[in-house]
Design a protein around this motif. Structure first.
Motif, PDB file in Angstrom:
ATOM      1  N   ILE A   1      -0.648   4.652  -0.580  1.00 50.79           N
ATOM      2  CA  ILE A   1      -1.355   5.358   0.655  1.00 50.79           C
ATOM      3  C   ILE A   1      -0.341   5.977   1.389  1.00 50.79           C
ATOM      4  O   ILE A   1      -0.520   7.159   1.941  1.00 50.79           O
TER       5      ILE A   1
ATOM      6  N   ASP B   1      -5.403   8.142  -5.636  1.00 48.86           N
ATOM      7  CA  ASP B   1      -4.897   8.379  -4.295  1.00 48.86           C
ATOM      8  C   ASP B   1      -3.534   9.172  -4.798  1.00 48.86           C
ATOM      9  O   ASP B   1      -3.044  10.090  -3.892  1.00 48.86           O
TER      10      ASP B   1
ATOM     11  N   ASP C   1       0.768  -1.236  -0.077  1.00 48.22           N
ATOM     12  CA  ASP C   1      -0.013   0.116   0.107  1.00 48.22           C
ATOM     13  C   ASP C   1       0.871   1.209  -0.086  1.00 48.22           C
ATOM     14  O   ASP C   1       0.584   2.336   0.744  1.00 48.22           O
TER      15      ASP C   1
END
Length: 401
Positions: free
Chosen positions: A202, A258, A199
């Motif tokens: 993120i 994102d 991730d």
């Protein structure tokens, strides 16, 4: 009749062998990862209307690694940084774009190679208008928590010691651009090495990163499917290489993801053929073995990387590894000067083209301005979202080991 049949069989066999060779090369060089999107974009990319001035936004990003190689001494590190500190202003200072800006070098400095004395000299270049400092990172078998701490502490260090970055007014996070070492953004290597964080998009977003500029990475197998695009990627928890696809940035449309990725030119250079047959992969890499020649510059421009609906603003992001001695004569010498001269001669005539040398941060800001459908000269939007930092330079340059 039998002779004709034999000749046909030989031709068919020859064609099959040639096709097999082409498929082998495509797979070996991982061209299959991006070829479909590349061809689709070539076929359906919107053209710039005639009599429209095209703005060429040129950004040079550097995986700047003073400790590159094995058994590198501190003296060799210093030599590498001193070469840039002394020579880059001399070669780049000969040229200015349509806005009066020098060619700008974006120094993506590795967290794991930090030395205050090196960054002090780079900050001095930035203070003079020759570039900006951003974040580079090599890591392996990492975690979400450790990566978060690493990025937060490194950006704070660069800000405190060297004046890099500015804080977001609402989050108070330092805002930075990012390049991943070994091209392994979001754990994108098939073997899971050289990252470890599924991730990562993120983490980057939460620590203040506003754009990733890692790609293209071809012929590496880390190359995403999107080629020649400015796009948003959305992280899928537990899924490596979430940036493999995304949503193109479009004028008049809100952000959708994102993290923004700005990719450099990627394609096939038919003017440079291996063994006189197969086109060379153009992957935006600039070095002594791949100098910034006129045919490459034309290919970069003709790649037409842009925000959809704002095709007259052409984004060119090329990359290098600037501290490798073999490449310094190209990056700090006549080939670099020849590149700037050609850009000025052909792509800065004031009518068909206007040239703008931009940092990574400025390129992102101008992409955001295009997304907001702002009009006029992109020079107006260099500080559109993320403000310019104020760099610190210590005259005494106290060296630390």
């Amino acid at each position: 009749m039998a002779k004709d049949s034999t000749m046909i069989s030989v031709l068919i066999l020859g064609c099959l062998l040639l096709l097999g060779l082409v498929v082998f090369i495509i797979r070996k060089k991982h061209i299959h990862l991006w070829l479909s999107h590349y061809l689709k974009r070539k076929l359906f990319k919107k053209k710039v209307p005639n009599n429209t001035t095209k703005h060429v936004l040129f950004c040079f990003v550097d995986h700047y690694e003073p400790q590159w190689g094995k058994d590198i001494s501190l003296e060799q590190e210093r030599f590498r940084v001193d070469q840039w500190h002394q020579l880059y202003p001399k070669v780049a200072g000969q040229f200015k774009d349509s806005d009066g800006c020098y060619p700008k070098h974006s120094f993506f400095y590795p967290e794991e190679e930090y030395r205050e004395e090196h960054l002090n000299k780079i900050a001095h270049l930035c203070q003079q208008g020759f570039g900006e400092i951003e974040v580079h990172l090599h890591h392996d078998n990492d975690t979400h928590e450790n990566l978060t701490n690493t990025l937060n502490s490194f950006t704070e260090l660069l800000h405190e010691k060297h004046g890099a970055f500015v804080r977001h007014e609402e989050t108070n996070k330092l805002q930075y651009a990012f390049i991943h070492g070994n091209w392994c953004l979001n754990n994108s290597r098939p073997d899971g090495r050289m990252c470890g964080v599924d991730d990562e998009l993120i983490v980057l977003k939460n620590t203040g990163c506003f754009v990733d500029m890692t790609f293209p990475s071809a012929p590496s197998d880390t190359q995403p499917a999107f080629a020649n695009e400015i796009y948003y990627a959305t992280d899928t928890p537990g899924q490596p290489k979430s940036h493999d696809k995304g949503v193109s940035v479009k004028a008049g449309k809100p952000a959708s993801g994102d993290l923004m990725l700005i990719t450099g030119p990627l394609g096939l250079n038919w003017k440079r053929r291996k063994k006189g047959v197969f086109p060379q992969i153009e992957n935006s890499d600039v070095r002594t073995s791949m100098p910034p020649t006129k045919d490459r510059i034309d290919l970069w421009v003709n790649s037409g990387i842009s925000v959809a609906g704002k095709e007259e603003w052409i984004f060119i992001k090329v990359h290098t590894h600037g501290t490798q001695e073999v490449d310094m004569p190209t990056l700090l010498g006549q080939p670099f000067a020849d590149m700037c001269q050609y850009l000025d001669d052909k792509y800065n005539d004031g009518k068909d083209y206007l040239l703008h040398y931009v940092s990574a941060r400025e390129m992102y800001n101008i992409a955001k301005a295009a997304e907001a459908n702002e009009q006029g000269n992109p020079h107006l939007y260099r500080d559109y979202v993320v403000a310019a930092p104020t760099y610190k330079y210590k005259e005494d340059n106290e060296q630390s080991d």
